[in-house]
Design a protein around this motif. Structure first.
Motif, PDB file in Angstrom:
ATOM      1  N   HIS A 194     -10.255   7.467  -4.023  1.00 16.32           N
ATOM      2  CA  HIS A 194      -9.147   8.395  -3.809  1.00 16.32           C
ATOM      3  C   HIS A 194      -7.813   7.748  -4.147  1.00 16.32           C
ATOM      4  CE1 HIS A 194      -6.874  11.664  -1.912  1.00 16.32           C
ATOM      5  NE2 HIS A 194      -6.163  10.744  -1.296  1.00 16.32           N
ATOM      6  N   GLU A 195      -7.626   6.503  -3.721  1.00 18.78           N
ATOM      7  CA  GLU A 195      -6.338   5.824  -3.954  1.00 18.78           C
ATOM      8  C   GLU A 195      -6.075   5.670  -5.447  1.00 18.78           C
ATOM      9  OE1 GLU A 195      -3.642   2.623  -4.891  1.00 18.78           O
ATOM     10  OE2 GLU A 195      -5.832   2.486  -5.145  1.00 18.78           O
TER      11      GLU A 195
ATOM     12  N   MET B 170      -5.174   9.025  -7.011  1.00 19.29           N
ATOM     13  CA  MET B 170      -3.819   9.439  -6.656  1.00 19.29           C
ATOM     14  C   MET B 170      -2.782   8.688  -7.498  1.00 19.29           C
ATOM     15  SD  MET B 170      -3.908  11.911  -4.488  1.00 19.29           S
ATOM     16  CE  MET B 170      -5.303  12.442  -5.507  1.00 19.29           C
ATOM     17  N   ARG B 171      -3.061   7.421  -7.791  1.00 17.85           N
ATOM     18  CA  ARG B 171      -2.128   6.666  -8.646  1.00 17.85           C
ATOM     19  C   ARG B 171      -2.133   7.223 -10.067  1.00 17.85           C
ATOM     20  NH1 ARG B 171      -3.072   1.661  -9.825  1.00 17.85           N
ATOM     21  NH2 ARG B 171      -5.205   1.436  -9.008  1.00 17.85           N
TER      22      ARG B 171
ATOM     23  N   ARG C 117       4.307  11.019  -5.315  1.00 15.34           N
ATOM     24  CA  ARG C 117       3.826  10.916  -3.934  1.00 15.34           C
ATOM     25  C   ARG C 117       3.285  12.281  -3.522  1.00 15.34           C
ATOM     26  NH1 ARG C 117       6.639  12.070   0.739  1.00 15.34           N
ATOM     27  NH2 ARG C 117       8.618  12.136  -0.414  1.00 15.34           N
TER      28      ARG C 117
END
Length: 324
Positions: free
Chosen positions: A117-118, A121-122, A227
């Motif tokens: 997920h991280e 998202m980036r 974000r």
């Protein structure tokens, strides 16, 4: 463009005329209990009597990926993100030092997803932030006109489900207001929802990036930041509905466990309610997947559907036609 929009407007209006003549509003649906349940529900809430629902309260919500258009072998927005990363790569040489970005630049979907997920998202922030909502929607619209699905070599908006377009038109003609409630990015879906589904931008609820107010040449503008502000998926969907729609829907349509809470939230209200799950079980005309799929996993919602009164549509058995 004017000609295309005029044709689209005419196409969207056809079901109203068809119903006035007594024609079948769902011609791509095979006769059976799922089609009958939908027709009976609409009849119950639109005719005077104990089940009547005023038009202002006839709210229907639709997931997008896998419910209105194809989502395999990867979500279209994820394909867009990878393409966008490749486009921006020459301006960002530092990305070569990041394994997730290197995979994205190489078009390696599995490697890009290995960052979890991280990592995703980036990638999403790098691909889709740093612009205004309007500028991003134009970028997305341009991509959607050009990108082709790897299996059918057709644009993604050409791979919407004809039976679901008929549902959208039938409900609209019956006094419903349709909303998309998607885990996808709200501006990405808004880039094509009106032309493709007849759903205007203000009726799209989705995941979003944070926005900040800036000035450009003396004019106030909004800038998308890298974000994530809100994830409109799973338990986030009822929250998105409450925030952006302000009424509990009376009908909900989904295809995966990510829609479980949206369907529960809809069905647990008072009065007449309708919930429907689209099950992908047609490997010949589309794809066959549910419990073990990495995209659009359907297990919990499938198990719960009978007890909760949700209709489960078999794409293979209930749809005479799949794509437009």
């Amino acid at each position: 463009m004017i000609e295309r929009r005029s044709l689209a407007a005419l196409f969207l209006a056809l079901p109203v005329a068809a119903q006035a003549q007594g024609a079948d509003p769902l011609p791509s649906w095979r006769e059976g209990p799922r089609k009958r349940a939908l027709l009976d529900f609409v009849a119950a809430v639109t005719r005077e009597g104990s089940g009547f629902v005023p038009p202002a309260e006839r709210i229907a919500v639709f997931d997008n990926d896998g419910t209105l258009w194809v989502e395999q072998p990867a979500y279209p927005q994820l394909v867009f993100i990878l393409d966008r990363i490749r486009t921006l790569a020459p301006q960002n040489p530092a990305w070569q030092q990041d394994a997730v970005f290197r995979a994205a630049m190489a078009g390696d979907l599995r490697g890009a997803m290995a960052g979890g997920h991280e990592g995703l998202m980036r990638l999403a922030g790098a691909a889709m932030a740093g612009n205004t909502p309007e500028a991003f929607q134009q970028i997305a619209a341009d991509w959607l006109r050009m990108a082709r699905h790897p299996k059918w070599n057709r644009t993604y908006p050409a791979l919407v489900y004809q039976p679901m377009l008929e549902v959208l038109r039938f409900l609209r003609a019956s006094g419903f207001t349709n909303f998309i409630v998607s885990g996808g990015g709200v501006e990405f879906v808004r880039a094509f929802a009106e032309e493709t589904y007849g759903i205007p931008p203000q009726h799209v609820v989705g995941s979003s990036f944070a926005l900040k107010v800036t000035e450009d040449a003396g004019r106030l503008t909004l800038l998308r930041e890298p974000r994530v502000d809100f994830i409109d998926d799973g338990p986030g969907k009822p929250i998105g509905i409450a925030r952006h729609i302000g009424r509990r829907p009376i009908a909900a349509f989904g295809n995966s466990d990510s829609d479980f809470e949206m369907l529960r939230y809809t069905m647990e209200g008072s009065g007449q309610r309708f919930g429907m799950i689209i099950r992908h079980d047609d490997a010949e005309r589309e794809f066959a997947y549910d419990r073990e799929s990495h995209v659009g996993r359907l297990a919990r919602a499938l198990d719960a559907a009978p007890a909760l009164g949700w209709q489960v549509v078999s794409m293979r058995e209930d749809w005479a036609r799949v794509f437009v």
